[in-house]
Design an enzyme around this catalytic site. Sequence first.
Site, PDB file in Angstrom:
ATOM      1  CB  CYS A   1      20.295  35.145  36.447  1.00 20.46           C
ATOM      2  SG  CYS A   1      19.236  34.079  35.463  1.00 20.46           S
TER       3      CYS A   1
ATOM      4  CB  CYS B   1      17.823  32.739  37.917  1.00 15.20           C
ATOM      5  SG  CYS B   1      18.902  32.440  36.537  1.00 15.20           S
ATOM      6  CG  ASP B   2      17.896  35.213  41.139  1.00 18.55           C
ATOM      7  OD1 ASP B   2      17.642  34.019  41.387  1.00 18.55           O
ATOM      8  OD2 ASP B   2      19.054  35.649  41.041  1.00 18.55           O
TER       9      ASP B   2
END
Length: 301
Positions: free
Chosen positions: A130, A133-134
């Site tokens: 992701c 997300c990261d």
Amino acid sequence: MIYDVLIIGAGPAGMTAAIYARRAGKSVLVLEAKGYGGQIIKTPDIENYPVEPGISGYDFATRLYEQTKALGAEFVFERAEGIVDGNVKKVKTPEGEYGAKSVIIATGSESRPLGVEGETALIGRGVSYCATCDGNFFRNKAVAVVGGGNTALEDALYMADIAETVYLIHRRDSFRGEEATAELLRRRENVKILYNSTVTELIADRRLRQIVVTDKEGVKTTLDVRGLFVAVGRIPENRAFENVIELDGAGWASSGENCRTKTPGVFVAGDNRSKDVRQLVTATADGAVAATEALKYIASL
Ligand code: NAP
């Protein structure tokens, strides 16, 4: 309590189904194993859904959740582990059992792993599924994105704003994802596209340090990257429901456009369904169709 409609999955398909069922005055329970929103939550900007270009996936999901709750749908955050068919269908979770006249399975899909040795051990230490997300952990570092679909293209574009260098590694010589996004990538100076190439080795100490990429001639190149974003497709989350739905060879739930399954009163909606176009707009459309079919089924009882 026996619910009129029990929906498994609080993604766009499931929540849209809940909206339709609640507006028809039916009692609705939504079971969700993780958080609300599903896959769309990972999308930084939704550009192709009618009316509001640029809304983030998180904002979209939150507004949809609030809308669904305001209409009176109940949400329970438990994983559905199976369905027992009958006049009243029973959906089992680790916590117990919920009864309903009809069930809509809108479980979506999960990330497919790349399958390279060491991948799982490096999740959270350089390997991610992701980018939104990261991605921020890799500011001004070199990263690689693997895949040739829309997710990989969008992840690479997203990372091009954050990372120093983005290697986009695809096993073919053309992308499956949208040409418009591919063109934006080709114009970015810090994006290097490696066609006909696969990631064959991960080199790490505690964290990912390098990857080895092998091209179709067998030539190996070692790249210094701190992050590897795997975007090689999705696996449908249908296995727990195989007793009530038919799965095709790849595990997608077979149904017609009416979202019906082989079991009367059990419907499928969204990305876990066998279909040609998996998009936000087709997921929400499925939710509306499945709920409408569930209402017809309930009326026929
Ligand atoms: P996808 O379209 O299934 O693409 C997966 C890609 O990964 C393909 O290019 C595939 O290669 C490659 N791949 C599969 N296994 C691999 C392996 N072991 N090693 C290397 N490469 C591998 O998956 P997706 O990009 O996650 O998209 C899923 C669905 O969501 C699609 O329908 C997509 O259009 C949709 N989506 C839409 C948007 C949007 O509209 N904004 C955004 C994201 C996703 P091959 O090409 O060789 O098969």
